[in-house]
Motif scaffolding. Structure first.
Motif, PDB file in Angstrom:
ATOM      1  N   ILE A   1      -4.999  -2.927  -5.942  1.00 53.87           N
ATOM      2  CA  ILE A   1      -3.585  -2.565  -6.088  1.00 53.87           C
ATOM      3  C   ILE A   1      -2.847  -3.686  -6.812  1.00 53.87           C
ATOM      4  N   GLN A   2      -2.244  -3.329  -7.941  1.00 54.93           N
ATOM      5  CA  GLN A   2      -1.601  -4.312  -8.806  1.00 54.93           C
ATOM      6  C   GLN A   2      -0.187  -3.855  -9.166  1.00 54.93           C
ATOM      7  N   PRO A   3       0.704  -4.802  -9.521  1.00 53.28           N
ATOM      8  CA  PRO A   3       2.043  -4.411  -9.985  1.00 53.28           C
ATOM      9  C   PRO A   3       1.957  -3.396 -11.119  1.00 53.28           C
ATOM     10  N   GLY A   4       2.872  -2.438 -11.081  1.00 57.59           N
ATOM     11  CA  GLY A   4       2.887  -1.368 -12.060  1.00 57.59           C
ATOM     12  C   GLY A   4       2.227  -0.096 -11.576  1.00 57.59           C
ATOM     13  N   MET A   5       1.416  -0.187 -10.520  1.00 60.01           N
ATOM     14  CA  MET A   5       0.725   0.984  -9.973  1.00 60.01           C
ATOM     15  C   MET A   5       1.680   1.803  -9.118  1.00 60.01           C
TER      16      MET A   5
ATOM     17  N   ASP B   1       7.824   8.146  -5.023  1.00 65.68           N
ATOM     18  CA  ASP B   1       6.516   7.602  -5.397  1.00 65.68           C
ATOM     19  C   ASP B   1       6.753   6.262  -6.091  1.00 65.68           C
ATOM     20  N   PRO B   2       7.084   5.223  -5.315  1.00 63.04           N
ATOM     21  CA  PRO B   2       7.505   3.958  -5.927  1.00 63.04           C
ATOM     22  C   PRO B   2       6.386   3.277  -6.709  1.00 63.04           C
ATOM     23  N   ARG B   3       6.810   2.506  -7.683  1.00 61.74           N
ATOM     24  CA  ARG B   3       5.900   1.691  -8.472  1.00 61.74           C
ATOM     25  C   ARG B   3       5.945   0.268  -7.927  1.00 61.74           C
ATOM     26  N   LEU B   4       4.805  -0.350  -7.712  1.00 67.00           N
ATOM     27  CA  LEU B   4       4.760  -1.687  -7.153  1.00 67.00           C
ATOM     28  C   LEU B   4       5.359  -2.686  -8.144  1.00 67.00           C
ATOM     29  N   LYS B   5       6.275  -3.500  -7.655  1.00 66.48           N
ATOM     30  CA  LYS B   5       6.954  -4.478  -8.501  1.00 66.48           C
ATOM     31  C   LYS B   5       6.129  -5.761  -8.603  1.00 66.48           C
TER      32      LYS B   5
END
Length: 219
Positions: free
Chosen positions: A36-40, A84-88
């Protein structure tokens, strides 16, 4: 008799298999978290988790995959994610998995942080710290399930966090545990036996909109 019914197990129950299910589920949690990375998107993380579970040849999941990003870390198991948030780049997330291995139920969950937000990192660590303190209390005092959650609330408050007492832990066993109707750990008065109960800790930041989660088998 009530205690016996609430801690009943099936004919195939083996404590060592519970340990195995626990360890395998933790392997998945760690593998998924590393992907799991930012933008996912939160939904993309769930898809990735399904791939990992298939690669590891799980038998089945026994509760839905739960991965929460950002403000959704405040939501309980039964509450759906908001959007469905995007990881910051600076963000917090948790992974909660219930997976069957060798006919026994694993259930593990932990919180992870990306970026350099010190309060998010402190929150993730605090969830694990409160879990460890309550687990030690269970192991050393003979406290019952309700007393364990009273203690958890005290420890979370002392560390500066809010404990969500709507999350009170639950039974596990050889699949399916639900037939035993055991209720929540936090409502269970006797001292819980090893290998049968999941201790869940969910805390919230006192002012900012995020929290942290940690759960594991009391064994």
């Amino acid at each position: 008799m009530l205690n016996s019914a609430q801690e009943a197990v099936g004919e195939k129950f083996v404590l060592e298999s519970m340990r195995h299910a626990r360890d395998r589920t933790w392997d998945v949690v760690e593998r998924v978290a590393s992907k799991i990375q930012p933008g996912m998107l939160e939904s993309e993380a769930v898809v990735e988790c399904k791939r990992v579970l298939q690669d590891m040849e799980m038998e089945r999941i026994w509760h839905p995959i739960l991965i929460r990003f950002g403000e959704n870390t405040l939501r309980t198991f039964k509450q759906p994610s908001e959007g469905d948030p995007r990881l910051k780049n600076d963000d917090i997330f948790f992974v909660d998995l219930g997976v069957v291995w060798q006919g026994h139920e694993g259930d593990s969950g932990a919180t992870f942080v990306v970026g350099a937000d010190a309060e998010m990192r402190a929150c993730a660590q605090a969830a694990k710290t409160v879990f460890d303190e309550v687990e030690h209390h269970w192991r050393t005092t003979g406290a019952g399930g309700k007393a364990l959650y009273d203690y958890a609330a005290e420890r979370a408050h002392a560390l500066g966090w809010k404990l969500n007492l709507d999350i009170k832990g639950h039974r596990v066993s050889d699949f399916p545990h639900a037939i035993y109707k055991a209720g929540k750990l936090g409502d269970f008065q006797p001292h819980p036996d090893a290998g049968l109960w999941i201790l869940e800790i969910q805390i919230a930041h006192p002012t900012r909109p995020f929290g942290a989660f940690y759960e594991d088998l009391l064994v």
